[in-house]
Design a protein around this motif. Sequence first.
Motif, PDB file in Angstrom:
ATOM      1  N   TYR A  35     119.454  25.008  39.282  1.00  0.00           N
ATOM      2  CA  TYR A  35     118.235  23.698  40.620  1.00  0.00           C
ATOM      3  C   TYR A  35     119.673  23.402  40.519  1.00  0.00           C
ATOM      4  O   TYR A  35     119.927  22.076  39.142  1.00  0.00           O
ATOM      5  CB  TYR A  35     117.574  22.983  40.716  1.00  0.00           C
ATOM      6  N   GLN A  37     119.233  18.698  41.596  1.00  0.00           N
ATOM      7  CA  GLN A  37     118.490  17.612  42.127  1.00  0.00           C
ATOM      8  C   GLN A  37     118.973  16.549  42.685  1.00  0.00           C
ATOM      9  O   GLN A  37     119.415  15.520  41.316  1.00  0.00           O
ATOM     10  CB  GLN A  37     117.068  17.661  40.718  1.00  0.00           C
ATOM     11  N   GLY A  40     118.326  12.033  47.596  1.00  0.00           N
ATOM     12  CA  GLY A  40     118.683  12.284  48.783  1.00  0.00           C
ATOM     13  C   GLY A  40     117.958  14.057  49.174  1.00  0.00           C
ATOM     14  O   GLY A  40     117.036  13.809  50.536  1.00  0.00           O
ATOM     15  N   GLY A  42     116.255  15.926  47.030  1.00  0.00           N
ATOM     16  CA  GLY A  42     115.106  16.389  45.683  1.00  0.00           C
ATOM     17  C   GLY A  42     115.928  17.675  45.013  1.00  0.00           C
ATOM     18  O   GLY A  42     117.409  17.980  44.875  1.00  0.00           O
ATOM     19  N   LEU A  43     115.012  18.486  44.872  1.00  0.00           N
ATOM     20  CA  LEU A  43     115.998  19.905  44.365  1.00  0.00           C
ATOM     21  C   LEU A  43     115.728  20.770  44.943  1.00  0.00           C
ATOM     22  O   LEU A  43     115.269  21.675  45.671  1.00  0.00           O
ATOM     23  CB  LEU A  43     114.000  20.362  43.386  1.00  0.00           C
TER      24      LEU A  43
END
Lengths: 113, 112
Positions: A35, A37, A40, A42-43
């Motif tokens: 992922y 992160q 701006g 997020g994840l």
Amino acid sequence: KAGVTQTPRYLIKTRGQQVTLSCSPISGHRSVSWYQQTPGQGLQFLFEYFSETQRNKGNFPGRFSGRQFSNSRSEMNVSTLELGDSALYLCASSVDNNVDTQYFGPGTRLTVL
Amino acid sequence: QKEVEQDPGPLSVPEGAIVSLNCTYSNSAFQYFMWYRQYSRKGPELLMYTYSSGNKEDGRFTAQVDKSSKYISLFIRDSQPSDSATYLCAMSVDNYGQNFVFGPGTRLSVLP
């Protein structure tokens, strides 16, 4: 039981360079997900590997790639780095991509200058 | 409009207070709802996991899902300074990681 480990923890690169991040999952976990992160966005899901095969892929350009080894360890590569690639890159492992059994590593903080 | 909305805070409360954290969403097909806690320089840690509507309690934490209003909440009772962290909500139509949509997170500070 050891948790998910990621190396390195911090990286500073310049635009145009490439980078490789590493993730060691929890013993017995065969699914590894990556992922990104950022403050701006997020994840956001990058991709998931299971038994050395990429099973799922998020909406990221081809500059982002990965692989998984026979021991379930995974690497993520970003080529031709851009300033916008600065982020915390998180690896998560699970038995089989089920979120309720998924554990995150501490992440690699990548800064692109 | 983003698919999942969450007030980014920061939210500051005194120790012992009841904390209410909330997320709204637009996709009525979401069935799985989660709350994560993320400490500084750490990865997210799954706190609560619920399927469909209703309440779930675990110690000082209670998760509520109201699908009719497309609204989920996390309540923390008797908050402690160790609860200071960023709380992320996440939701999906199924249980598979690639489909989860995360909120941006709410930063919580519990002051001693």
